[in-house]
Motif scaffolding. Structure first.
Motif, PDB file in Angstrom:
ATOM      1  N   SER A 163       0.824  -1.210   0.000  1.00 31.36           N
ATOM      2  CA  SER A 163       0.000   0.000   0.000  1.00 31.36           C
ATOM      3  C   SER A 163       0.858   1.261   0.000  1.00 31.36           C
ATOM      4  O   SER A 163       0.667   2.156  -0.832  1.00 31.36           O
ATOM      5  CB  SER A 163      -0.914   0.008   1.236  1.00 31.36           C
ATOM      6  N   SER A 223      -3.824   4.251  -7.434  1.00 29.83           N
ATOM      7  CA  SER A 223      -3.469   5.367  -6.553  1.00 29.83           C
ATOM      8  C   SER A 223      -3.353   6.669  -7.331  1.00 29.83           C
ATOM      9  O   SER A 223      -3.835   7.716  -6.888  1.00 29.83           O
ATOM     10  CB  SER A 223      -2.150   5.055  -5.837  1.00 29.83           C
ATOM     11  N   LEU A 283      -6.805   7.819  -8.295  1.00 30.11           N
ATOM     12  CA  LEU A 283      -7.503   8.423  -7.159  1.00 30.11           C
ATOM     13  C   LEU A 283      -7.064   9.867  -6.962  1.00 30.11           C
ATOM     14  O   LEU A 283      -7.892  10.759  -6.733  1.00 30.11           O
ATOM     15  CB  LEU A 283      -7.226   7.606  -5.898  1.00 30.11           C
ATOM     16  N   ARG A 324      -7.301  11.161  -0.135  1.00 31.53           N
ATOM     17  CA  ARG A 324      -6.097  10.471  -0.581  1.00 31.53           C
ATOM     18  C   ARG A 324      -5.326   9.879   0.602  1.00 31.53           C
ATOM     19  O   ARG A 324      -4.922   8.716   0.568  1.00 31.53           O
ATOM     20  CB  ARG A 324      -5.207  11.432  -1.373  1.00 31.53           C
ATOM     21  N   ALA A 344      -7.267   6.973   2.227  1.00 32.45           N
ATOM     22  CA  ALA A 344      -7.177   5.746   1.440  1.00 32.45           C
ATOM     23  C   ALA A 344      -5.825   5.073   1.639  1.00 32.45           C
ATOM     24  O   ALA A 344      -5.734   3.842   1.749  1.00 32.45           O
ATOM     25  CB  ALA A 344      -7.409   6.053  -0.032  1.00 32.45           C
ATOM     26  N   THR A 355      -5.570   1.184   3.589  1.00 32.44           N
ATOM     27  CA  THR A 355      -5.107  -0.027   2.915  1.00 32.44           C
ATOM     28  C   THR A 355      -3.836  -0.601   3.522  1.00 32.44           C
ATOM     29  O   THR A 355      -3.337  -1.623   3.055  1.00 32.44           O
ATOM     30  CB  THR A 355      -4.854   0.266   1.420  1.00 32.44           C
ATOM     31  N   ILE A 358     -10.515   0.986  -3.355  1.00 30.30           N
ATOM     32  CA  ILE A 358      -9.115   0.979  -2.915  1.00 30.30           C
ATOM     33  C   ILE A 358      -8.695  -0.395  -2.396  1.00 30.30           C
ATOM     34  O   ILE A 358      -7.501  -0.636  -2.197  1.00 30.30           O
ATOM     35  CB  ILE A 358      -8.874   2.047  -1.834  1.00 30.30           C
ATOM     36  N   VAL A 408      -6.107  -1.984  -4.470  1.00 29.83           N
ATOM     37  CA  VAL A 408      -4.723  -1.522  -4.447  1.00 29.83           C
ATOM     38  C   VAL A 408      -3.824  -2.654  -3.955  1.00 29.83           C
ATOM     39  O   VAL A 408      -2.756  -2.900  -4.516  1.00 29.83           O
ATOM     40  CB  VAL A 408      -4.577  -0.285  -3.544  1.00 29.83           C
ATOM     41  N   THR A 451     -10.682   2.777 -13.342  1.00 27.29           N
ATOM     42  CA  THR A 451     -10.431   3.973 -12.525  1.00 27.29           C
ATOM     43  C   THR A 451      -9.594   5.000 -13.289  1.00 27.29           C
ATOM     44  O   THR A 451      -9.804   6.208 -13.140  1.00 27.29           O
ATOM     45  CB  THR A 451      -9.715   3.603 -11.215  1.00 27.29           C
TER      46      THR A 451
END
Length: 314
Positions: free
Chosen positions: A116, A206, A209, A231, A234, A238, A259, A262, A294
């Motif tokens: 992550s 990422s 996002l 941001r 998230a 994760t 997320i 991810v 995404t």
């Protein structure tokens, strides 16, 4: 280092374009000069290649500029690396009092943290803190970006670019490598193949996002704090097993704000664990598809936001 300086160092001309309203006359809606046909797959790929070239030129200029002050570069990079240690320290505090975290061992949580943190650190290194875009929008500094033959996204991503951003990638990468050696799982060819794909798609999600949420700032420039919170939230969420958040929140992070793809879903396959929420086994392999969707949604949101931008007139 400003975008103007980077553009000058990269040899990119910023003359010869004029702004009309909120768009640039003779430019692509994204802010890119339409030197390639806008219709068809070939035209779009040509625009992507052109913008990738502009991005690399601006980044290269930033590296050359920063290299003039090597001691400062080293010190700031060390500071960036030290900042990322705080997140890892929180995990260490948890395991100092508990033998495991909701059934996940230290090595498994370190694996989730590494994948992550690496994804979000790489995304920030690539596009920078786009949540700060609200400030130049409010100050009227976005208008000059519209008059340059480089897309606004590339300019915003490389604004004040510093190689120190890469310092944040080192620590999670090291944690990931260490966790891989400590995991007690059979390393089959399938798991080995999923690992790099997992990291790549995590970075794409990422970045998407960051771009997608930052698009809100074109119409609500005062929302910088909220965009940054999404941001950062998230990124933190994760780093831990989603089971600690409960079923509803975990499903929300899987279906609504995906997320979980991810690292969580592909990590279940790598860690040889069943899905604790009963989702189908196919879900573990959907990260590439989610990354593609995404990225497309983020691009659409960015273009819509830019089209609805209204100049301050300053």
């Amino acid at each position: 280092m400003t975008t103007d300086e980077a553009a000058a160092g990269a040899g990119i001309s910023t003359a010869g374009t004029t702004a009309t309203g909120t768009h640039v006359s003779g430019t692509h809606p994204s802010g890119t000069q339409a030197t390639v046909a806008d219709s068809g797959v070939g035209g779009r790929l040509g625009l992507v290649r052109a913008e990738a070239g502009h991005y690399l030129l601006l980044v290269g200029a930033a590296f050359r500029s920063t290299a003039q002050y090597r001691l400062s570069l080293v010190l700031y990079t060390l500071v960036e690396m030290a900042a990322t240690v705080l997140d890892l320290a929180a995990i260490g505090i948890v395991f100092a009092h508990l033998p495991d975290l909701d059934g996940f061992s230290l090595a498994e949580v370190a694996f989730l943290y590494g994948t992550s943190a690496l994804a979000f650190a790489a995304a920030e290194a690539a596009v920078g803190p786009l949540d700060r875009l609200g400030w130049p929008i409010k100050d009227g500094k976005l208008d000059p970006m519209l008059t340059r033959p480089v897309s606004v996204l590339v300019q915003a991503a490389t604004a004040d670019f510093s190689p120190q951003r890469l310092g944040r990638v080192v620590q999670p990468a090291a944690v990931l490598v260490i966790s891989l050696t400590a995991l007690d799982v059979p390393w089959t060819p399938a798991r080995i193949a999923v690992l790099p794909l997992m990291i790549t798609t995590g970075i794409v999600i990422s970045v998407s996002l960051s771009v997608g949420t930052a698009a809100v700032l074109f119409v609500a420039p005062d929302a910088s704090v909220a965009v940054g919170a999404v941001r950062q939230g998230a990124a933190l969420a994760t780093q831990y097993p989603l089971t600690v958040y409960g079923r509803r929140t975990a499903l929300l992070m899987t279906v609504v704000l995906p997320i979980a793809f991810v690292n969580w879903q592909p990590a279940l396959f790598v860690l040889d664990r069943p899905d604790p929420f009963g989702l189908p086994g196919l879900t573990r392999f959907l990260s590439p598809a989610v990354a593609l969707v995404t990225a497309m949604l983020a691009g659409t949101a960015w273009r819509l936001g830019l089209r609805h931008y209204r100049s301050t007139g300053s």
